[in-house]
Design an enzyme around this catalytic site. Structure first.
Site, short mmCIF file in Angstrom:
data_model
loop_
_atom_site.label_atom_id
_atom_site.label_comp_id
_atom_site.label_asym_id
_atom_site.label_seq_id
_atom_site.Cartn_x
_atom_site.Cartn_y
_atom_site.Cartn_z
NE ARG A 59 -3.81 2.08 2.51
CZ ARG A 59 -3.89 2.83 3.60
NH1 ARG A 59 -3.17 2.53 4.68
NH2 ARG A 59 -4.70 3.87 3.65
CG HIS A 63 -1.14 5.32 -0.48
ND1 HIS A 63 -1.90 5.93 0.49
CD2 HIS A 63 -1.93 4.33 -0.99
CE1 HIS A 63 -3.09 5.32 0.57
NE2 HIS A 63 -3.11 4.35 -0.32
CG ASN A 91 -0.55 8.67 2.62
OD1 ASN A 91 -1.14 7.76 2.05
ND2 ASN A 91 0.18 9.57 1.98
CG HIS A 188 -8.09 -3.35 -2.62
ND1 HIS A 188 -9.14 -2.64 -3.18
CD2 HIS A 188 -7.15 -2.42 -2.30
CE1 HIS A 188 -8.85 -1.35 -3.19
NE2 HIS A 188 -7.66 -1.19 -2.66
#
Length: 316
Positions: A59, A63, A91, A188
């Site tokens: 993740r 990001h 975040n 995911h």
């Protein structure tokens, strides 16, 4: 406005092509031949103590790449009047930054000033997938670290409430296709989500329905029990799928059953093309793995950094 958007896309596209051609899987073969081993060691050690580390690193890489390209800007700490990306609302729940710091410390001992933090994060994301049972791939290396990190720019990250049109726009602005969108959504398969990211689907969904009617009723009921309307449990939430520490295609299978968490997940079923890709990946683990690897290499080749940081938390 349309011409401005097209111009922006052309600039981003040219940046992608330039950076992709300048990256190489052999980038550190002479200057730091054991760079990948050092990163893998750090990821393995952390995962042995905390099984949530792989999801966190994957993740974190997403990001990072979606803001200013994969330049390690998400790793920078806030300084003075500047609030950095890691402190932006999307975040706040990122963690496991220490894994990157540990790898960097080892690499600075082995090869001072050679391996960028952006490359360490790209390698760590690959290792996170592999350690979770997913596919491996050669990571093109040679990224440089950025010097700018602004929390205000994290609004550019695709939100869990996005519809398909919003997702497509977000991905296309980074040179990523619809196929990349569906494949990368498969990330995911790992991790956990707090209630706030899917609250919109289980309470006050619209003027007619309290719960999103596309949700499986029993699944929706279980989510509502964990995340009541006035939830006061700080870290309440749900795992992203039923095998949240294993990299597999269960995410897509559950999505087809109405058991996905985010509106953005559900939106992948709203168009024949994206729905067909979801069905393909649900039926074939190999097809998903191959598509994911291709899209990860494409996404992680976006880069616009300028230096090799000596400390991933601060600019040189």
């Amino acid at each position: 406005m349309a011409s401005f958007n097209i111009a922006c896309l052309l600039i981003i596209f040219s940046l992608t092509i330039h950076q992709t051609s300048s990256l190489s899987s052999e980038y550190y073969s002479k200057t730091c031949p054991k760079a990948e081993e050092a990163v893998t060691e750090a990821v393995k050690a952390a995962t042995a103590n905390d099984p949530t580390v792989p999801a966190a690193l994957l993740r974190m890489h997403f990001h990072d790449c979606f803001i200013r390209g994969c330049d390690g800007s998400v790793l920078l700490k806030s300084n003075g009047n500047n609030k950095a990306e890691k402190d932006g609302p999307p975040n706040i729940s990122l963690h496991a930054f220490y894994v990157i710091d540990n790898a960097k410390k080892s690499l600075e001992y082995m090869c001072p000033g050679v391996v960028s933090c952006a490359d360490i994060l790209a390698l760590a994301a690959r290792d996170a997938v592999v350690l979770s049972g997913g596919p491996t791939w050669e990571v093109p290396k040679g990224r440089k670290d950025g010097r700018i990190s602004k929390a205000s720019e994290t609004t550019q990250l695709p939100a869990p409430t996005f519809n398909l049109s919003q997702l497509q726009q977000s991905f296309s602005q980074r040179g990523l296709s619809v196929e990349d969108l569906v494949a990368l959504s498969g990330g995911h398969t790992l991790g956990f989500s707090h209630c706030s990211s899917f609250q919109n689907r289980i309470h006050n969904f619209d003027s007619i329905n309290d719960v999103d009617p596309t949700l499986n009723p029993s699944f929706a009921s279980s989510l509502r029990s964990v995340c009541p309307m006035h939830n006061k449990v700080k870290n309440a939430g749900s795992t992203m799928d039923s095998t949240s520490t294993t990299f597999d295609n269960i995410y897509y299978k559950l999505l087809l059953q109405g058991k996905s968490l985010f509106s953005s997940d559900q939106s992948l079923l709203s168009h024949p093309k994206t729905k067909a890709l979801v069905s393909l990946f649900a039926s074939s683990h190999d097809a998903f793995s191959q598509a994911f690897v291709k899209s990860m290499i494409k996404m992680s080749s976006l880069n616009g950094g300028q230096e090799v940081r000596l400390d991933c938390k601060v600019v040189n």
